[in-house]
Scaffold this active site. Structure first.
Site, PDB file in Angstrom:
ATOM      1  N   GLY A  81       0.839  -1.209   0.000  1.00 12.82           N
ATOM      2  CA  GLY A  81       0.000   0.000   0.000  1.00 12.82           C
ATOM      3  C   GLY A  81       0.861   1.241   0.000  1.00 12.82           C
ATOM      4  N   ARG A  88       1.161  -5.055  -5.964  1.00 15.98           N
ATOM      5  CA  ARG A  88       1.216  -6.304  -5.201  1.00 15.98           C
ATOM      6  C   ARG A  88       1.566  -7.383  -6.218  1.00 15.98           C
ATOM      7  NH1 ARG A  88      -2.572  -3.561  -1.583  1.00 15.98           N
ATOM      8  NH2 ARG A  88      -1.425  -3.472   0.367  1.00 15.98           N
ATOM      9  N   GLY A 101       5.399  -2.165   3.706  1.00 13.59           N
ATOM     10  CA  GLY A 101       4.952  -2.737   4.974  1.00 13.59           C
ATOM     11  C   GLY A 101       5.605  -4.081   5.239  1.00 13.59           C
ATOM     12  N   THR A 125       3.851   2.889   5.679  1.00 14.63           N
ATOM     13  CA  THR A 125       2.439   2.509   5.741  1.00 14.63           C
ATOM     14  C   THR A 125       1.700   3.462   6.669  1.00 14.63           C
ATOM     15  OG1 THR A 125       0.877   0.888   6.641  1.00 14.63           O
ATOM     16  CG2 THR A 125       3.109   0.717   7.433  1.00 14.63           C
ATOM     17  N   ASP A 130      -0.673   2.674   8.457  1.00 20.13           N
ATOM     18  CA  ASP A 130      -1.275   1.914   9.559  1.00 20.13           C
ATOM     19  C   ASP A 130      -0.467   1.938  10.858  1.00 20.13           C
ATOM     20  OD1 ASP A 130      -3.256   1.166   7.741  1.00 20.13           O
ATOM     21  OD2 ASP A 130      -2.093  -0.548   7.046  1.00 20.13           O
ATOM     22  N   MET A 172      -9.084   3.780   8.744  1.00 19.66           N
ATOM     23  CA  MET A 172      -8.237   2.652   8.329  1.00 19.66           C
ATOM     24  C   MET A 172      -7.282   2.240   9.454  1.00 19.66           C
ATOM     25  SD  MET A 172      -7.226   3.501   4.428  1.00 19.66           S
ATOM     26  CE  MET A 172      -8.197   2.908   3.066  1.00 19.66           C
ATOM     27  N   ARG A 180      -5.913  -1.284   9.221  1.00 19.46           N
ATOM     28  CA  ARG A 180      -5.882  -2.752   9.168  1.00 19.46           C
ATOM     29  C   ARG A 180      -6.113  -3.317  10.576  1.00 19.46           C
ATOM     30  NH1 ARG A 180      -1.532  -5.212   5.104  1.00 19.46           N
ATOM     31  NH2 ARG A 180      -0.081  -4.552   6.679  1.00 19.46           N
ATOM     32  N   ARG A 190     -27.540  13.382  30.113  1.00 16.65           N
ATOM     33  CA  ARG A 190     -26.966  14.654  30.587  1.00 16.65           C
ATOM     34  C   ARG A 190     -27.288  15.794  29.629  1.00 16.65           C
ATOM     35  NH1 ARG A 190     -21.782  12.524  30.553  1.00 16.65           N
ATOM     36  NH2 ARG A 190     -21.193  14.296  29.288  1.00 16.65           N
ATOM     37  N   LYS A 205     -26.371  15.726  26.385  1.00 19.93           N
ATOM     38  CA  LYS A 205     -25.391  15.794  25.297  1.00 19.93           C
ATOM     39  C   LYS A 205     -26.003  15.116  24.085  1.00 19.93           C
ATOM     40  CE  LYS A 205     -20.611  14.513  24.439  1.00 19.93           C
ATOM     41  NZ  LYS A 205     -19.767  15.655  24.430  1.00 19.93           N
ATOM     42  N   HIS A 214     -24.963  15.381  20.776  1.00 16.88           N
ATOM     43  CA  HIS A 214     -24.102  14.946  19.675  1.00 16.88           C
ATOM     44  C   HIS A 214     -22.889  14.213  20.222  1.00 16.88           C
ATOM     45  CE1 HIS A 214     -22.079  18.697  20.849  1.00 16.88           C
ATOM     46  NE2 HIS A 214     -20.997  18.054  20.468  1.00 16.88           N
TER      47      HIS A 214
HETATM   48  P1  ADP Z   1       2.678  -4.439   2.672  1.00 18.93           P
HETATM   49  O1  ADP Z   1       4.119  -4.395   2.291  1.00 18.93           O
HETATM   50  O2  ADP Z   1       2.062  -3.080   2.673  1.00 18.93           O
HETATM   51  O3  ADP Z   1       2.460  -5.224   3.947  1.00 18.93           O
HETATM   52  P2  ADP Z   1       1.698  -6.696   1.101  1.00 18.93           P
HETATM   53  O4  ADP Z   1       1.515  -7.580   2.291  1.00 18.93           O
HETATM   54  O5  ADP Z   1       0.637  -6.676   0.064  1.00 18.93           O
HETATM   55  O6  ADP Z   1       1.891  -5.170   1.494  1.00 18.93           O
HETATM   56  O7  ADP Z   1       3.079  -7.112   0.418  1.00 18.93           O
HETATM   57  C1  ADP Z   1       3.555  -6.409  -0.706  1.00 18.93           C
HETATM   58  C2  ADP Z   1       4.277  -7.339  -1.629  1.00 18.93           C
HETATM   59  O8  ADP Z   1       5.412  -7.911  -0.965  1.00 18.93           O
HETATM   60  C3  ADP Z   1       3.497  -8.550  -2.109  1.00 18.93           C
HETATM   61  O9  ADP Z   1       2.626  -8.239  -3.160  1.00 18.93           O
HETATM   62  C4  ADP Z   1       4.607  -9.468  -2.555  1.00 18.93           C
HETATM   63  O10 ADP Z   1       5.090  -9.088  -3.814  1.00 18.93           O
HETATM   64  C5  ADP Z   1       5.684  -9.205  -1.507  1.00 18.93           C
HETATM   65  N1  ADP Z   1       5.606 -10.218  -0.453  1.00 18.93           N
HETATM   66  C6  ADP Z   1       4.700 -10.326   0.533  1.00 18.93           C
HETATM   67  N2  ADP Z   1       4.900 -11.437   1.283  1.00 18.93           N
HETATM   68  C7  ADP Z   1       5.973 -12.062   0.752  1.00 18.93           C
HETATM   69  C8  ADP Z   1       6.679 -13.258   1.062  1.00 18.93           C
HETATM   70  N3  ADP Z   1       6.332 -14.060   2.069  1.00 18.93           N
HETATM   71  N4  ADP Z   1       7.757 -13.581   0.290  1.00 18.93           N
HETATM   72  C9  ADP Z   1       8.128 -12.810  -0.741  1.00 18.93           C
HETATM   73  N5  ADP Z   1       7.490 -11.673  -1.081  1.00 18.93           N
HETATM   74  C10 ADP Z   1       6.420 -11.285  -0.360  1.00 18.93           C
END
Ligand code: ADP
Length: 319
Positions: A11, A72, A102, A125, A127, A169, A171, A211, A213, A215
């Protein structure tokens, strides 16, 4: 080390561009050649790799999103995909990689390190859910976006004496909801880290109503349930009608705050230093206002700790 590369994955988050800029400029400052991998691991597999010079990262520090694009890529989770990536890196003479993303992206970085190409993770990220660092790039900007929305919603909530539910958001982490709730003066904050107490919420709403309130603002983290699901429950159990605002992807965009730009600059620069020291499999982070680095396995095995004293404080301040 003479040539390194940088990619953004997973993301997107505001401040990723500032981190890319820092990697490129810090690398060039130390005499390295820096390549940009476009579209995350997908681009690595496909060889979508181009040289980044000083000018190519000019005028991006203030921009949200990521200039290198993100994707991804399921194929990179396989041995075959990872070997294709390594082949491309060898073809381009790339000896080390900075991965901004992330914890999923960190796993890809770890896989590369294990296969002989050192890779370093930079937490990007909104998050704020990566174990081992107090803050991630993008969190502060997203937080400020949420606050701005809450302030606006508060105007209409007050004028119409309504109860609003704002779904944010994050997660599985409650940081965004918690910080936004505290900074936005929300009456109730519902986060995954606290066992969800519907009775408590209902009792607070009812006592507030008694009381006089009329809103109130409830912040719910997406990791608990949707705003609409919570609205239904409140209607059933408290007979109070609510309005729901789902902030959605606006939380991921926008110009990064000063704080995120500074964090991104520090993280990106440290990642380059780590590669120059010949190390891989590490992540950079911030602990007690100090830039640190630590093993990525810590990020996989640990769990992110939300500061629950803030949760207690928000309850005390919203009586
Ligand atoms: P984030 O990095 O935000 O947590 P994702 O979990 O979607 O997002 O991971 C991003 C990308 O990292 C995935 O689409 C994939 O290409 C790669 N990735 C995730 N997990 C693995 C893994 N176990 N081994 C190798 N590459 C991975």
């Amino acid at each position: 080390m003479k040539k390194i590369a940088v990619l953004t994955s997973g993301g997107d988050a505001p401040g990723m561009n500032a981190a890319i800029r820092a990697v490129v400029r810090k690398g060039i400052y130390h005499g390295l050649e820096v390549m940009g991998v476009y579209n995350g691991y997908q681009g690595l597999i496909e060889g979508n790799i181009h040289k980044l010079d000083l000018g190519s990262v000019g005028d991006i520090i203030q921009r949200g999103g990521t200039r290198l694009y993100s994707a991804r890529c399921l194929e990179f989770m396989t041995e075959e995909g990872q070997l294709k990536g390594i082949e491309q890196m060898k073809k381009h003479g790339i000896e080390g990689l900075v991965v901004i993303g992330g914890d999923g992206s960190y796993r890809g970085a770890m896989a590369l390190t294990k296969r002989g190409i050192p890779a370093v993770g930079v937490p990007g990220t909104i998050d704020n859910d990566i174990p081992g660092t107090d803050y991630t790039i993008g969190f502060d900007t997203a937080l400020n976006t949420v606050i701005e929305a809450i302030d606006k919603i508060r105007d209409t909530a007050t004028s119409h004496e309504r109860t609003f539910i704002v779904e944010v958001m994050g997660r599985d982490a409650g940081d965004l909801a918690l910080w936004a709730g505290l900074a936005g003066g929300a009456e109730t904050i519902v986060i995954p880290e606290d066992p969800y107490q519907l009775d408590d919420i209902v009792a607070r709403l009812k006592s507030g109503h008694e009381r006089g309130k009329k809103h109130s603002i409830i912040i719910v983290a997406e990791g608990v349930m949707s705003g609409n699901a919570l609205a239904k429950l409140i209607e059933q159990h408290a007979n109070i009608e609510t309005r729901v605002s789902v902030l959605g992807h606006i939380q991921r965009g926008g110009s990064p705050t000063a704080r995120d730009r500074v964090l991104a600059s520090q993280f990106g620069a440290r990642a380059v230093e780590i590669l120059m020291e010949g190390q891989g499999g590490l992540a950079v982070g911030m602990r007690n206002h100090q830039v640190v680095d630590y093993s990525m396995t810590e990020a996989f095995q640990g769990s992110h700790k939300t500061d629950l004293s803030m949760y207690q404080l928000s309850k005390e301040l919203s009586i």
